[in-house]
Design an enzyme around this catalytic site. Sequence first.
Site, PDB file in Angstrom:
ATOM      1  N   LYS A 114       0.947  -1.313   0.168  1.00 36.49           N
ATOM      2  CA  LYS A 114      -0.025   0.093   0.141  1.00 36.49           C
ATOM      3  C   LYS A 114       0.755   1.277  -0.115  1.00 36.49           C
ATOM      4  O   LYS A 114       0.558   2.263  -0.483  1.00 36.49           O
ATOM      5  CB  LYS A 114      -1.075   0.008   1.287  1.00 36.49           C
ATOM      6  CG  LYS A 114      -2.170  -0.867   0.810  1.00 36.49           C
ATOM      7  CD  LYS A 114      -3.141  -0.552   2.307  1.00 36.49           C
ATOM      8  CE  LYS A 114      -4.240  -1.764   2.312  1.00 36.49           C
ATOM      9  NZ  LYS A 114      -4.939  -1.613   3.533  1.00 36.49           N
ATOM     10  N   LYS A 197      -9.217 -10.869  -7.391  1.00 35.64           N
ATOM     11  CA  LYS A 197     -10.091 -10.937  -6.151  1.00 35.64           C
ATOM     12  C   LYS A 197     -11.241  -9.917  -6.308  1.00 35.64           C
ATOM     13  O   LYS A 197     -10.810  -8.748  -6.758  1.00 35.64           O
ATOM     14  CB  LYS A 197      -9.379 -10.645  -5.135  1.00 35.64           C
ATOM     15  CG  LYS A 197     -10.150 -11.073  -3.727  1.00 35.64           C
ATOM     16  CD  LYS A 197      -9.079 -10.527  -2.498  1.00 35.64           C
ATOM     17  CE  LYS A 197      -9.672  -9.539  -2.057  1.00 35.64           C
ATOM     18  NZ  LYS A 197      -9.747  -9.024  -0.633  1.00 35.64           N
ATOM     19  N   LYS A 200     -14.212  -4.539  -2.663  1.00 34.54           N
ATOM     20  CA  LYS A 200     -14.885  -3.169  -2.837  1.00 34.54           C
ATOM     21  C   LYS A 200     -14.216  -1.853  -3.103  1.00 34.54           C
ATOM     22  O   LYS A 200     -14.406  -0.919  -3.362  1.00 34.54           O
ATOM     23  CB  LYS A 200     -15.618  -3.158  -1.681  1.00 34.54           C
ATOM     24  CG  LYS A 200     -15.008  -3.103  -0.140  1.00 34.54           C
ATOM     25  CD  LYS A 200     -15.782  -2.872   1.214  1.00 34.54           C
ATOM     26  CE  LYS A 200     -15.531  -3.847   2.145  1.00 34.54           C
ATOM     27  NZ  LYS A 200     -14.272  -3.616   2.817  1.00 34.54           N
TER      28      LYS A 200
HETATM   29  P1  ADP Z   1     -12.484  -5.828   0.054  1.00 36.64           P
HETATM   30  O1  ADP Z   1     -11.296  -6.277  -0.660  1.00 36.64           O
HETATM   31  O2  ADP Z   1     -13.664  -5.897  -0.495  1.00 36.64           O
HETATM   32  O3  ADP Z   1     -12.316  -4.403   0.665  1.00 36.64           O
HETATM   33  P2  ADP Z   1     -11.656  -6.532   2.719  1.00 36.64           P
HETATM   34  O4  ADP Z   1     -10.244  -6.482   2.498  1.00 36.64           O
HETATM   35  O5  ADP Z   1     -12.324  -5.215   3.645  1.00 36.64           O
HETATM   36  O6  ADP Z   1     -12.478  -6.555   1.357  1.00 36.64           O
HETATM   37  O7  ADP Z   1     -12.392  -7.874   3.479  1.00 36.64           O
HETATM   38  C1  ADP Z   1     -13.315  -7.958   4.382  1.00 36.64           C
HETATM   39  C2  ADP Z   1     -13.638  -9.492   4.607  1.00 36.64           C
HETATM   40  O8  ADP Z   1     -14.119  -9.939   3.156  1.00 36.64           O
HETATM   41  C3  ADP Z   1     -12.313 -10.200   4.744  1.00 36.64           C
HETATM   42  O9  ADP Z   1     -12.954 -11.391   5.762  1.00 36.64           O
HETATM   43  C4  ADP Z   1     -12.156 -10.889   3.405  1.00 36.64           C
HETATM   44  O10 ADP Z   1     -11.325 -12.075   3.460  1.00 36.64           O
HETATM   45  C5  ADP Z   1     -13.461 -10.997   2.797  1.00 36.64           C
HETATM   46  N1  ADP Z   1     -13.230 -10.970   1.306  1.00 36.64           N
HETATM   47  C6  ADP Z   1     -13.244  -9.621   0.740  1.00 36.64           C
HETATM   48  N2  ADP Z   1     -13.086  -9.861  -0.793  1.00 36.64           N
HETATM   49  C7  ADP Z   1     -13.267 -11.121  -0.954  1.00 36.64           C
HETATM   50  C8  ADP Z   1     -13.558 -12.179  -1.899  1.00 36.64           C
HETATM   51  N3  ADP Z   1     -13.310 -11.521  -3.259  1.00 36.64           N
HETATM   52  N4  ADP Z   1     -13.799 -13.361  -1.854  1.00 36.64           N
HETATM   53  C9  ADP Z   1     -13.891 -13.955  -0.571  1.00 36.64           C
HETATM   54  N5  ADP Z   1     -13.620 -13.242   0.618  1.00 36.64           N
HETATM   55  C10 ADP Z   1     -13.542 -11.999   0.163  1.00 36.64           C
END
Ligand code: ADP
Length: 330
Positions: A114, A197, A200
């Site tokens: 980051k 992946k 959000k």
């Molecule tokens: P994002 O990438 O959407 O901002 P975060 O890093 O805030 O997500 O992760 C929040 C939770 O959601 C964590 O437990 C993470 O492992 C899960 N998570 C986020 N994206 C995915 C995905 N594409 N598939 C499965 N689990 C996910």
Amino acid sequence: TQLPRLYSGMQPSADSLQIGNYIGALLQWKELQRDHDAFFSVVDLHAITVPQDPHALREQTRRTAAQYIAAGIDPSQSTLYVQSHVPAHAELAWVLNTITGFGEAARMTQFKDKSAKQGTDATSVGLFAYPVLMAADILLYDAEIVPVGDDQRQHVELTRDLAARFNSRFGDTFVIPEAMILKETAKIYDLQNPTAKMSKSAESHAGVIWMLDEPSVNAKKIMRAVTDTDGVVAFDRENKPGISNLLTIYSVLADRSVDSLEDEYAGRGYGDFKKGLAEVVVSTFGPIRERTLALLDDPAELDRILAVNAGRASEVAEVTLAKAYDRVGL
Ligand code: ADP
Ligand code: NA
């Protein structure tokens, strides 16, 4: 008998969660809350480690909490609260900062990634200390189990190291937690770029299914998902990442095996398969969306739930914090 303590959280970094958050986190939390004493936090203190719009953050925090509840986290069974409502998080993080090595923190790969993207001047000390705050989150509740994605494994390792270091320096204080790593089968990929992946914080939203989007918007995104040209509904992550991702989503949401889906759609085109999946997505997230909007429509009730839960979290957190302060001579 006391149920094992569990802690997990998500950042309120968007107006809506995406289906990866649902499948990879919320759905599993919902199961885990039955046989754990679970603490689920909306980690807004983490969200300010990168630049934020204050009004948007406040809104996203409430929306994230409402989505936890709408997705099935029961605020009378689990402790579902907003991190900044419990001051002990920031207080314990400060203490843990003082026993964290500068080099140790600098080795965290998420920070390296980051900060490399942002440049040193735009990178805050808060982002540097993010994993230490996460350690405080977990240790405050004597959590034994921390369900996280693979990308958080290193942070849970750091938490374990800090807990063990504190205990050996100052006397037994913290429970050493274990990471419960999300199954690879619960990982969801971007519909337009099925080797990345779903997130959000993705730059393009074209391949992201948002929990709070209109059902018709989500159905359209499924119909437009990237696939391949051989027309066979079969799971093959390597050669058919698009179809494999759709199969995973279908299988989890409909609670059916991938095999049975392959059988059902054998000899039929991707169009039929996507239509079937779109129906499943709409019937899963339509009601969750409705429940979320209803919760947001009654701000006093949502505030009441969050206040009661923050109170419950504080009761536990204050005990741990007082012990830690005492041990270090504060
Ligand atoms: P994002 O990438 O959407 O901002 P975060 O890093 O805030 O997500 O992760 C929040 C939770 O959601 C964590 O437990 C993470 O492992 C899960 N998570 C986020 N994206 C995915 C995905 N594409 N598939 C499965 N689990 C996910
Ligand atoms: Na519980």
